[in-house]
Every structure is written in structure tokens, then in C-alpha cells.
Design a protein around this motif. Structure first.
Motif, PDB file in Angstrom:
ATOM      1  N   ASP A 219     -24.325  12.127 -12.998  1.00 19.58           N
ATOM      2  CA  ASP A 219     -25.052  12.645 -14.335  1.00 19.58           C
ATOM      3  C   ASP A 219     -26.382  11.680 -14.359  1.00 19.58           C
ATOM      4  O   ASP A 219     -26.740  10.936 -13.678  1.00 19.58           O
ATOM      5  CB  ASP A 219     -24.214  12.260 -15.518  1.00 19.58           C
ATOM      6  N   ASP A 220     -27.097  11.977 -15.583  1.00 23.13           N
ATOM      7  CA  ASP A 220     -28.455  11.373 -15.628  1.00 23.13           C
ATOM      8  C   ASP A 220     -28.249   9.834 -16.389  1.00 23.13           C
ATOM      9  O   ASP A 220     -29.129   9.001 -16.732  1.00 23.13           O
ATOM     10  CB  ASP A 220     -29.195  12.123 -16.614  1.00 23.13           C
ATOM     11  N   GLN A 221     -26.867   9.374 -16.612  1.00 23.64           N
ATOM     12  CA  GLN A 221     -27.026   7.996 -16.978  1.00 23.64           C
ATOM     13  C   GLN A 221     -26.630   7.042 -15.688  1.00 23.64           C
ATOM     14  O   GLN A 221     -26.215   6.263 -16.040  1.00 23.64           O
ATOM     15  CB  GLN A 221     -25.497   8.148 -18.009  1.00 23.64           C
ATOM     16  N   LEU A 222     -26.789   7.521 -14.439  1.00 32.50           N
ATOM     17  CA  LEU A 222     -26.772   6.782 -13.470  1.00 32.50           C
ATOM     18  C   LEU A 222     -25.452   6.249 -13.002  1.00 32.50           C
ATOM     19  O   LEU A 222     -24.984   5.491 -12.412  1.00 32.50           O
ATOM     20  CB  LEU A 222     -27.431   5.621 -13.495  1.00 32.50           C
ATOM     21  N   ALA A 225     -20.976   8.072  -7.242  1.00 34.64           N
ATOM     22  CA  ALA A 225     -19.793   8.006  -6.532  1.00 34.64           C
ATOM     23  C   ALA A 225     -19.927   6.651  -5.742  1.00 34.64           C
ATOM     24  O   ALA A 225     -20.649   6.470  -4.833  1.00 34.64           O
ATOM     25  CB  ALA A 225     -19.779   9.039  -5.468  1.00 34.64           C
ATOM     26  N   GLY A 226     -18.750   5.846  -5.906  1.00 36.90           N
ATOM     27  CA  GLY A 226     -18.379   4.533  -5.387  1.00 36.90           C
ATOM     28  C   GLY A 226     -17.782   4.760  -4.289  1.00 36.90           C
ATOM     29  O   GLY A 226     -17.080   5.836  -3.667  1.00 36.90           O
ATOM     30  N   ALA A 227     -16.809   3.513  -3.903  1.00 38.70           N
ATOM     31  CA  ALA A 227     -16.134   3.483  -2.822  1.00 38.70           C
ATOM     32  C   ALA A 227     -14.699   4.416  -2.813  1.00 38.70           C
ATOM     33  O   ALA A 227     -14.184   4.755  -1.654  1.00 38.70           O
ATOM     34  CB  ALA A 227     -15.854   1.912  -2.501  1.00 38.70           C
ATOM     35  N   GLY A 228     -14.497   4.374  -4.010  1.00 40.74           N
ATOM     36  CA  GLY A 228     -13.140   5.263  -4.274  1.00 40.74           C
ATOM     37  C   GLY A 228     -13.249   6.617  -4.511  1.00 40.74           C
ATOM     38  O   GLY A 228     -12.191   7.275  -4.491  1.00 40.74           O
ATOM     39  N   ASN A 242     -22.752   6.682   2.207  1.00 37.83           N
ATOM     40  CA  ASN A 242     -22.976   6.611   0.959  1.00 37.83           C
ATOM     41  C   ASN A 242     -23.587   5.054   0.664  1.00 37.83           C
ATOM     42  O   ASN A 242     -23.136   4.061   0.843  1.00 37.83           O
ATOM     43  CB  ASN A 242     -21.434   6.506   0.152  1.00 37.83           C
ATOM     44  N   VAL A 243     -24.918   5.186  -0.011  1.00 37.42           N
ATOM     45  CA  VAL A 243     -25.477   3.878  -0.619  1.00 37.42           C
ATOM     46  C   VAL A 243     -24.532   3.100  -1.344  1.00 37.42           C
ATOM     47  O   VAL A 243     -24.786   1.729  -1.497  1.00 37.42           O
ATOM     48  CB  VAL A 243     -26.847   4.022  -1.061  1.00 37.42           C
ATOM     49  N   ALA A 244     -23.904   3.762  -2.090  1.00 33.59           N
ATOM     50  CA  ALA A 244     -22.831   3.033  -3.179  1.00 33.59           C
ATOM     51  C   ALA A 244     -21.479   2.621  -2.663  1.00 33.59           C
ATOM     52  O   ALA A 244     -20.590   2.367  -3.496  1.00 33.59           O
ATOM     53  CB  ALA A 244     -22.924   3.869  -4.510  1.00 33.59           C
ATOM     54  N   LYS A 245     -21.200   2.655  -1.474  1.00 30.05           N
ATOM     55  CA  LYS A 245     -19.722   2.591  -0.671  1.00 30.05           C
ATOM     56  C   LYS A 245     -19.439   1.155  -1.039  1.00 30.05           C
ATOM     57  O   LYS A 245     -18.175   0.868  -1.255  1.00 30.05           O
ATOM     58  CB  LYS A 245     -20.038   2.805   0.742  1.00 30.05           C
ATOM     59  N   GLN A 246     -20.335   0.168  -1.266  1.00 29.59           N
ATOM     60  CA  GLN A 246     -19.799  -1.263  -1.599  1.00 29.59           C
ATOM     61  C   GLN A 246     -19.434  -1.470  -3.313  1.00 29.59           C
ATOM     62  O   GLN A 246     -18.796  -2.550  -3.654  1.00 29.59           O
ATOM     63  CB  GLN A 246     -20.786  -2.236  -1.311  1.00 29.59           C
ATOM     64  N   VAL A 247     -19.787  -0.477  -3.796  1.00 30.85           N
ATOM     65  CA  VAL A 247     -19.488  -0.174  -5.384  1.00 30.85           C
ATOM     66  C   VAL A 247     -17.975   0.041  -5.622  1.00 30.85           C
ATOM     67  O   VAL A 247     -17.643   1.202  -5.093  1.00 30.85           O
ATOM     68  CB  VAL A 247     -20.374   0.329  -6.424  1.00 30.85           C
ATOM     69  N   VAL A 252     -18.928   5.123 -11.280  1.00 32.47           N
ATOM     70  CA  VAL A 252     -19.505   3.827 -11.716  1.00 32.47           C
ATOM     71  C   VAL A 252     -20.810   3.809 -11.969  1.00 32.47           C
ATOM     72  O   VAL A 252     -21.713   4.484 -11.237  1.00 32.47           O
ATOM     73  CB  VAL A 252     -19.240   2.770 -10.572  1.00 32.47           C
ATOM     74  N   ASN A 253     -21.055   3.355 -13.244  1.00 28.75           N
ATOM     75  CA  ASN A 253     -22.398   3.290 -13.706  1.00 28.75           C
ATOM     76  C   ASN A 253     -23.285   2.194 -13.024  1.00 28.75           C
ATOM     77  O   ASN A 253     -22.705   0.946 -13.014  1.00 28.75           O
ATOM     78  CB  ASN A 253     -22.608   3.156 -15.408  1.00 28.75           C
ATOM     79  N   VAL A 254     -24.642   2.404 -12.584  1.00 28.22           N
ATOM     80  CA  VAL A 254     -25.352   1.511 -11.917  1.00 28.22           C
ATOM     81  C   VAL A 254     -26.645   1.711 -12.720  1.00 28.22           C
ATOM     82  O   VAL A 254     -26.991   2.131 -13.426  1.00 28.22           O
ATOM     83  CB  VAL A 254     -25.174   1.792 -10.469  1.00 28.22           C
TER      84      VAL A 254
END
Length: 371
Positions: A219-222, A225-228, A242-247, A252-254
Motif C-alpha cells: 500500500d501507499d503507507q510503505l 512483503a518481508g521474509a515471511g 526481494n530487497v526486503a527479505k531481511q525484514v 511490514v511497514n518500512v
């Protein structure tokens, strides 16, 4: 002589009765044995199925009215059943997806499905559920309290685990048992399994390639999709990172600063929000600056496809979703299939719908994606 005949007749009657009883017993056992191969046992007017949590649920033999609490499963039940006639209740978010999707024209009967029985937070309203005269209700596996409440008002609950591709396949099998459409469910599950084998077979080719950096944006609230998130699996199967794989976590909001550091080459925007690629490409979202992100510079901001349901989540069309991502990330590796032909084939074979070129374009969000 008459006395002997009387004893003979009486004895013959007993033997005949025992024989018939034995045959009936064998027949009943055989039904249970045959049904046991699909985790279904039957008795007169009833059947017992085993849901994805291992719980046995007693149901009417013929299920005529169901409600579906988990968002994606109404569309999956439609795919397994081949109709929406038996779905009389669905989650409000599922109804929102329905109103925007091709399913609205394919299954106009679903427009009458109630959303009053369940809240956006998945809380089940017992009084409203009772009004639907349900034969069964599909719920999340964690809703133990509600399952007991439903039982007390005479509504059998079928629990489904959800999140992984294996959960998806198991759930489709259970819905097949629930609706008496085991063959259709098996055919759909087999298609999913064969598709996964295809991507496994492609792993060696992917190994030697440069993997594009992908951001999956909910969504537009950043929220990303994280690791899970299963979306991470989709991206990796399609040859990306996935650049957010370590999250840790699923969604998850970033911060914008974190996204700038990741600098994704491709951004995929989900259908759980109404935002569009142009909102990012033209920097329309207040408080966010996307101008220096590689995906924006290279015009690689894409809205995910939407078929009978949002392709963002595990659903009946998930193999097509992974193929779509693969075409965006590794077109040279995945040059051995035509996605639009595969979509037409899927809709014809599994959804009994002869999808038009215009409908394919709509599913693939071509207008939003500028293609």
C-alpha cells in the motif's frame, strides 16, 4: 412334516438375513475405505471430512449453502466448484475484490452473497451467520473460539491453514471434499504441483543470471512483503531477489529512507490498495520521494495482475502469477511459454470460461501498466 418345513423356513430366513446384513456391512465398509483415500467417510445422509488442521467435521452429504470467512477462499471455492451458487456469504474484502475483478461477470450470482456475517477483522457474527441457513462455514485455522460457538448453534466449521503453497494445495483438496468436487480439486492441485516442478527445473538456468532487486509494495503507507511473505517465494522462483527479505514478518511497514537504500529495480504494487503505478512514477504520494529509485528511472513500476481474485496472495491462479513475475524479471530464461495463451488455457480448462483478449488485458492490468 409340517414341523420340519417350519424349522427349515425359519432357518433359511435367519441365514438370509445374516447374509444380507453381511453384504450391507461390506458395502458400508467399502464406502468408508474408498472415501478414506480422500479423507472422507460416509454414513446415511452424513459425511465426515478431515480439514487442514486434522480436525474431523461431520457434514450433510449434500452441501448446498456455505459461507467463507478467509478472504481468498471464496474465489478458490468458486474455482473448485465451477460455480458460485453455493457461496451465500463472503468476507467484505473478498466482495470488494469480486466487484473489481473478472469474476463479477463470470459469476453474477455472487453479487447476492452476504458480508454481514463477518467483520473486516474476521470476527464472526453468530446471529447473522444463523440467518444464512448454512450447511458449513469455512474459517481460519486459528479461530478456535468461534468454531466452538458455531458448533453450539449447529453450524459445522471447516478450518483452513493458509500462507504457504502447500497450505493452498491442502485447502483446495479439503474444499473438494466439502463440495463433493474431489476430481476438480485434484486437477487444480495437480496443475499447481506441475507448475512448481517447472520452476524447480528452471533453477539451474537462474543460477547464472543477475537477479533483479524487487520491492513488493502492499500500500501507499510503505508496507512491504518481508521474509515471511509468500511473495518472497514468488520472486525467488521467478529469478529475482526481494530487497526486503531481511525484514522479519510477512507485511511490514518500512521507511522511504530504507527503500532508497535498497534502491529496487522493479516495484510490484498489490491490489490490496487502490494506488497506481502513476502515483509512484509521478511522485504523487505525499511525504515520499521516488525520483531516484531505479525502478522509477527505468519505468519498472507495475500493478500486479488480478483475475478472479488478487494474484498478490496464494490463490487458484498462483502459478500464473509466478509466471507473470518471471516474465518481468527473467524474460530470456522464461522464454518457453506464452503467458497470455496460458491464461486463456487456464480459464478454459479450470474455470469453464472462454476468456477474451480484452479480459486478458484487464487481468494483466495492461492499461495501468502502460502496456
Amino acid at each position: 412334516m409340517k414341523k420340519k418345513n417350519k424349522f427349515f423356513i425359519k432357518g433359511f430366513t435367519i441365514v438370509l438375513a445374516l447374509t444380507l446384513f453381511g453384504l450391507v456391512g461390506c458395502s458400508t465398509k467399502q464406502k468408508a475405505t474408498d472415501a478414506g483415500n480422500t479423507n472422507v467417510s460416509t454414513s446415511e445422509g452424513k459425511k465426515i471430512i478431515t480439514d487442514t488442521t486434522g480436525k474431523k467435521v461431520e457434514l450433510k452429504q449434500e452441501i448446498e449453502r456455505i459461507a467463507v470467512v478467509p478472504i481468498p477462499w471464496a474465489s478458490i471455492a468458486y474455482a473448485v466448484d465451477g460455480s458460485g451458487e453455493r457461496i451465500v456469504g463472503m468476507h467484505p474484502s473478498a466482495k470488494t475484490s469480486y466487484q473489481k475483478s473478472i469474476l463479477k461477470s463470470m459469476a453474477p450470482e455472487l453479487n447476492e452473497a452476504s458480508t454481514n456475517f463477518v467483520g473486516n477483522d474476521f470476527a464472526i457474527h453468530m446471529e447473522e451467520s444463523g440467518k444464512l441457513n448454512l450447511d458449513a462455514i469455512i474459517v481460519w485455522d486459528y479461530q478456535e473460539k468461534e468454531i466452538e460457538q458455531l458448533k453450539s448453534v449447529g453450524i459445522p466449521a471447516v478450518s483452513l491453514k493458509y500462507g504457504s503453497l502447500e497450505d493452498l494445495q491442502n485447502g483446495m483438496d479439503v474444499i473438494g471434499q466439502l463440495l463433493g468436487k474431489e476430481d476438480r480439486a485434484k486437477k487444480l492441485v495437480d496443475y499447481h504441483k506441475e507448475s512448481i516442478k517447472y520452476f524447480d527445473w528452471k533453477k539451474d538456468e537462474i543460477q547464472g543470471t543477475e537477479k533483479p532487486r524487487v520491492l513488493y509494495l502492499r500500500d501507499d503507507q510503505l508496507k512491504v512483503a518481508g521474509a515471511g511473505a509468500v511473495n518472497t517465494n514468488f520472486i525467488e522462483m521467478a529469478g529475482g531477489e526481494n530487497v526486503a527479505k531481511q525484514v522479519s514478518g510477512q507485511w511490514v511497514n518500512v521507511t522511504m529512507e530504507q527503500i532508497m537504500e535498497w534502491n529496487p529495480e522493479i516495484i510490484i504494487m498489490s491490489n490490496f490498495s487502490n494506488f497506481k503505478p502513476e502515483d509512484i512514477m509521478n511522485n504523487k504520494i505525499e511525504g515520499q520521494d521516488w525520483r531516484n529509485i531505479d525502478a522509477v528511472k527505468n519505468n519498472k513500476v507495475l500493478k500486479a495482475p488480478m483475475g478472479i481474485y488478487r494474484w498478490d496472495a496464494p490463490c487458484a491462479e498462483t502459478p500464473l502469477m509466478i509466471k507473470w513475475i518471471a516474465k518481468q524479471l527473467q524474460p530470456d530464461v522464461f522464454n518457453d511459454f506464452d503467458l497470455e495463451k496460458d491464461i486463456k488455457s487456464f480459464y478454459n480448462e479450470f474455470l469453464n470460461h472462454d476468456i477474451t483478449k480484452e479480459e486478458v488485458d484487464s487481468v494483466l492490468q495492461k492499461e495501468l501498466n502502460g502496456k
